[in-house]
Design an enzyme around this catalytic site. Sequence first.
Site, PDB file in Angstrom:
ATOM      1  N   LYS A  22      20.139  11.553  -4.525  1.00 56.79           N
ATOM      2  CA  LYS A  22      19.733  11.951  -3.166  1.00 56.79           C
ATOM      3  C   LYS A  22      20.153  10.880  -2.156  1.00 56.79           C
ATOM      4  CE  LYS A  22      15.416  10.918  -1.774  1.00 56.79           C
ATOM      5  NZ  LYS A  22      15.378  10.167  -0.516  1.00 56.79           N
ATOM      6  N   ASN A  23      19.932   9.609  -2.492  1.00 57.20           N
ATOM      7  CA  ASN A  23      20.195   8.544  -1.513  1.00 57.20           C
ATOM      8  C   ASN A  23      21.679   8.258  -1.323  1.00 57.20           C
ATOM      9  OD1 ASN A  23      17.521   8.352  -1.013  1.00 57.20           O
ATOM     10  ND2 ASN A  23      17.224   6.314  -1.940  1.00 57.20           N
ATOM     11  N   ARG A  96      12.964  10.088   7.251  1.00 55.57           N
ATOM     12  CA  ARG A  96      13.369   8.920   8.008  1.00 55.57           C
ATOM     13  C   ARG A  96      14.882   8.685   7.949  1.00 55.57           C
ATOM     14  NH1 ARG A  96      14.203   3.984   7.465  1.00 55.57           N
ATOM     15  NH2 ARG A  96      13.487   2.651   9.155  1.00 55.57           N
ATOM     16  N   CYS A 120       5.352   5.248   8.642  1.00 55.50           N
ATOM     17  CA  CYS A 120       5.352   6.161   7.512  1.00 55.50           C
ATOM     18  C   CYS A 120       4.448   5.596   6.441  1.00 55.50           C
ATOM     19  CB  CYS A 120       6.757   6.381   6.978  1.00 55.50           C
ATOM     20  SG  CYS A 120       7.384   5.029   6.033  1.00 55.50           S
ATOM     21  N   ARG A 125       8.864   0.219   8.657  1.00 56.65           N
ATOM     22  CA  ARG A 125      10.248   0.691   8.553  1.00 56.65           C
ATOM     23  C   ARG A 125      10.949   0.896   9.898  1.00 56.65           C
ATOM     24  NH1 ARG A 125      10.567   4.956   3.672  1.00 56.65           N
ATOM     25  NH2 ARG A 125      12.622   4.076   3.376  1.00 56.65           N
ATOM     26  N   PRO A 126      11.190  -0.183  10.637  1.00 51.91           N
ATOM     27  CA  PRO A 126      11.894  -0.059  11.922  1.00 51.91           C
ATOM     28  C   PRO A 126      13.396   0.180  11.719  1.00 51.91           C
ATOM     29  CG  PRO A 126      11.473  -2.361  11.414  1.00 51.91           C
ATOM     30  CD  PRO A 126      10.884  -1.562  10.288  1.00 51.91           C
ATOM     31  N   ILE A 127      14.124   0.467  12.816  1.00 49.14           N
ATOM     32  CA  ILE A 127      15.585   0.591  12.721  1.00 49.14           C
ATOM     33  C   ILE A 127      16.270  -0.401  13.660  1.00 49.14           C
ATOM     34  CG2 ILE A 127      15.648   2.986  11.883  1.00 49.14           C
ATOM     35  CD1 ILE A 127      16.498   3.750  14.820  1.00 49.14           C
ATOM     36  N   ASP A 128      15.564  -1.525  13.945  1.00 50.99           N
ATOM     37  CA  ASP A 128      16.117  -2.505  14.884  1.00 50.99           C
ATOM     38  C   ASP A 128      17.472  -3.048  14.429  1.00 50.99           C
ATOM     39  OD1 ASP A 128      14.396  -3.547  12.810  1.00 50.99           O
ATOM     40  OD2 ASP A 128      14.707  -5.541  13.676  1.00 50.99           O
ATOM     41  N   LEU A 129      17.690  -3.136  13.114  1.00 54.29           N
ATOM     42  CA  LEU A 129      18.954  -3.709  12.629  1.00 54.29           C
ATOM     43  C   LEU A 129      20.117  -2.735  12.832  1.00 54.29           C
ATOM     44  CD1 LEU A 129      17.560  -5.397   9.399  1.00 54.29           C
ATOM     45  CD2 LEU A 129      17.965  -6.445  11.629  1.00 54.29           C
ATOM     46  N   ASP A 308      12.157   1.522  -5.416  1.00 55.68           N
ATOM     47  CA  ASP A 308      11.950   2.947  -5.690  1.00 55.68           C
ATOM     48  C   ASP A 308      11.531   3.219  -7.140  1.00 55.68           C
ATOM     49  OD1 ASP A 308      12.473   3.599  -3.096  1.00 55.68           O
ATOM     50  OD2 ASP A 308      14.465   4.438  -3.443  1.00 55.68           O
ATOM     51  N   ILE A 330       9.944  -5.514  -0.849  1.00 52.51           N
ATOM     52  CA  ILE A 330      10.767  -4.786   0.119  1.00 52.51           C
ATOM     53  C   ILE A 330       9.913  -4.109   1.192  1.00 52.51           C
ATOM     54  CG2 ILE A 330      12.597  -3.041   0.399  1.00 52.51           C
ATOM     55  CD1 ILE A 330      13.439  -5.423  -1.347  1.00 52.51           C
ATOM     56  N   ARG A 400      10.923  16.348  -2.379  1.00 51.78           N
ATOM     57  CA  ARG A 400      11.918  15.739  -1.488  1.00 51.78           C
ATOM     58  C   ARG A 400      13.041  15.104  -2.285  1.00 51.78           C
ATOM     59  NH1 ARG A 400       9.765  11.243   1.703  1.00 51.78           N
ATOM     60  NH2 ARG A 400      11.991  11.118   2.052  1.00 51.78           N
TER      61      ARG A 400
HETATM   62  C1  UD1 Z   1      16.595   2.965   1.503  1.00 50.98           C
HETATM   63  C2  UD1 Z   1      16.306   4.112   0.576  1.00 50.98           C
HETATM   64  C3  UD1 Z   1      14.899   4.032   0.041  1.00 50.98           C
HETATM   65  C4  UD1 Z   1      14.655   2.660  -0.577  1.00 50.98           C
HETATM   66  C5  UD1 Z   1      15.054   1.540   0.365  1.00 50.98           C
HETATM   67  C6  UD1 Z   1      15.002   0.170  -0.287  1.00 50.98           C
HETATM   68  C7  UD1 Z   1      17.728   5.874   1.420  1.00 50.98           C
HETATM   69  C8  UD1 Z   1      17.824   7.189   2.107  1.00 50.98           C
HETATM   70  N1  UD1 Z   1      16.515   5.359   1.304  1.00 50.98           N
HETATM   71  O1  UD1 Z   1      15.685   3.086   2.595  1.00 50.98           O
HETATM   72  O2  UD1 Z   1      14.723   5.054  -0.926  1.00 50.98           O
HETATM   73  O3  UD1 Z   1      13.295   2.529  -0.895  1.00 50.98           O
HETATM   74  O4  UD1 Z   1      16.396   1.725   0.825  1.00 50.98           O
HETATM   75  O5  UD1 Z   1      15.812   0.131  -1.397  1.00 50.98           O
HETATM   76  O6  UD1 Z   1      18.709   5.345   0.951  1.00 50.98           O
HETATM   77  N2  UD1 Z   1      14.181  -3.030   7.914  1.00 50.98           N
HETATM   78  C9  UD1 Z   1      14.027  -3.631   9.155  1.00 50.98           C
HETATM   79  N3  UD1 Z   1      14.836  -3.204  10.177  1.00 50.98           N
HETATM   80  C10 UD1 Z   1      15.775  -2.232  10.023  1.00 50.98           C
HETATM   81  C11 UD1 Z   1      15.926  -1.650   8.762  1.00 50.98           C
HETATM   82  C12 UD1 Z   1      15.120  -2.072   7.721  1.00 50.98           C
HETATM   83  O7  UD1 Z   1      13.192  -4.501   9.322  1.00 50.98           O
HETATM   84  O8  UD1 Z   1      16.460  -1.907  10.990  1.00 50.98           O
HETATM   85  C13 UD1 Z   1      13.338  -3.487   6.793  1.00 50.98           C
HETATM   86  C14 UD1 Z   1      12.447  -2.367   6.249  1.00 50.98           C
HETATM   87  O9  UD1 Z   1      11.242  -2.249   6.966  1.00 50.98           O
HETATM   88  C15 UD1 Z   1      12.226  -2.829   4.830  1.00 50.98           C
HETATM   89  C16 UD1 Z   1      13.547  -3.505   4.457  1.00 50.98           C
HETATM   90  O10 UD1 Z   1      14.177  -3.816   5.712  1.00 50.98           O
HETATM   91  O11 UD1 Z   1      11.201  -3.780   4.767  1.00 50.98           O
HETATM   92  C17 UD1 Z   1      14.486  -2.671   3.640  1.00 50.98           C
HETATM   93  O12 UD1 Z   1      14.610  -1.406   4.212  1.00 50.98           O
HETATM   94  P1  UD1 Z   1      15.938  -0.536   4.083  1.00 50.98           P
HETATM   95  O13 UD1 Z   1      16.836  -1.085   3.037  1.00 50.98           O
HETATM   96  O14 UD1 Z   1      16.508  -0.320   5.430  1.00 50.98           O
HETATM   97  O15 UD1 Z   1      15.350   0.853   3.571  1.00 50.98           O
HETATM   98  P2  UD1 Z   1      15.945   2.251   3.922  1.00 50.98           P
HETATM   99  O16 UD1 Z   1      17.404   2.118   4.135  1.00 50.98           O
HETATM  100  O17 UD1 Z   1      15.116   2.901   4.969  1.00 50.98           O
END
Ligand code: UD1
Length: 433
Positions: A22-23, A96, A120, A125-129, A308, A330, A400
């Site tokens: 899925k991922n 997300r 969630c 789980r922000p998307i700032d990066l 996961d 994580i 899902r």
């Molecule tokens: C992906 C996977 C999810 C898995 C996770 C970690 C998909 C669709 N989902 O989620 O199943 O559990 O990787 O292996 O592939 N973070 C920030 N800022 C950002 C982005 C992330 O602070 O902009 C933090 C998150 O809060 C978290 C960490 O970075 O603590 C890792 O998150 P991330 O690798 O981004 O997880 P996802 O890509 O959402």
Amino acid sequence: MDKLVIRGGNPLLGTVRISGAKNAALPCMAAALLTDEPVILENIPQVRDIETTRKLLAAMGAEVELGYGRAHHRTTICARTLAAPEASYELVKTMRASTLVLGALVARCGRARVSLPGGCAIGARPIDLHIKGLERLGAKITQEHGYVEAVTDRLRGAEIVFDKITVTGTEDLLMAATLADGETIMQNCAREPEVADLAALLNAMGAKIQGAGTSMIRVKGVTKLHGARHRIIPDRIEAGTFIVAGSLTGGDLNVAGCDPAHLTAILQKLAETGVKTVVKADSVRVMGDQPLQAADMNTEEYPGFPTDMQAQYMALTTQAEGTSIITENIFENRFMHAQELVRMGANIKIEGRRAIVRGGTPLSAAAVLASDLRASASLVLAALVADGETIIDRVYHLDRGYENIEEKLKAVGAEIRRVGNIFPKRAAAPAQS
Ligand code: UD1
């Protein structure tokens, strides 16, 4: 709302076939937005997140055909015109990973409007990066009314160092960089096999990417990408879940159609607990004829032990002799399955990011509540060895990400069935992961 009813105690025997990841499928579907030609994806799992992505792409104007019958694991996506390069809150809030379309949309259309995901069940789980990276590539970003808006004439290649390793962040920017003007060098990238799979598709579409699967990725931007055909890699988390199931139930299970090279950390940790496996090129046979011993585990980015698989590993340690300390590095707040496991008789104490599992306590069936995708999987595993009939509520979380889980388990001997509403509602579920 569907529930699963599982009577524990049967050893799992036979062969189970692993579906596509899925991922990996989700970013590959988003990548189809980068071209006006058809992208054909094979080995797509039939799970709810894929259906959500289909809706998301269709709402933008892409034609998405999910195959049926013999072609039911294939999807053809053609984003000839994208009238509305947007991802609405309605869709982003249920999945997300919808934010994965941000990079592709701004690269292809010069603008994108994507809802912010919000909180969630498993943490902030922000998307700032993602946003910072797109700014480095020259996009102008504004945030208003819960949406991120990105605009550019054309993205420009840049050097990006991720402050923190992010899987979908790496994928989002990788897609954006393919159509940027000039070279992009990304450092501190996620090394997950799903990133490498996305890069394989993008390269088949004409992108020039090197180093995906390592922490440094180089992308030479091109002006246009074309259609391609690509087969999605097997789901390593589904494979890991079934390996744990085979071992926990004292079964003899052949987990077929997986890629053991992606399972190294999982297999190594399970070996430490006494799980016996025979690894072949594309399968893992697990024999549950050994007693299990406790082993501490820390979740890490790939190639470390995946977050996961943390919940499923916790289910296993409830049946291992001794004390296991599980550290979740994580995500904050990813121990919601623990309280449900305790209701089934497990001895687990949570201290911040650590769970202390005193194993070897027998599990007894109970009515339990699934709180997110992987938490649900851990409750299924516990139910398979619990004494009596466990009822798992809110299995839409499981749907899902796990294809046909009850048919797959039933075929190898589990007593499991899906039913409608058979007991009154408990407290409201937290938001989805
Ligand atoms: C992906 C996977 C999810 C898995 C996770 C970690 C998909 C669709 N989902 O989620 O199943 O559990 O990787 O292996 O592939 N973070 C920030 N800022 C950002 C982005 C992330 O602070 O902009 C933090 C998150 O809060 C978290 C960490 O970075 O603590 C890792 O998150 P991330 O690798 O981004 O997880 P996802 O890509 O959402």
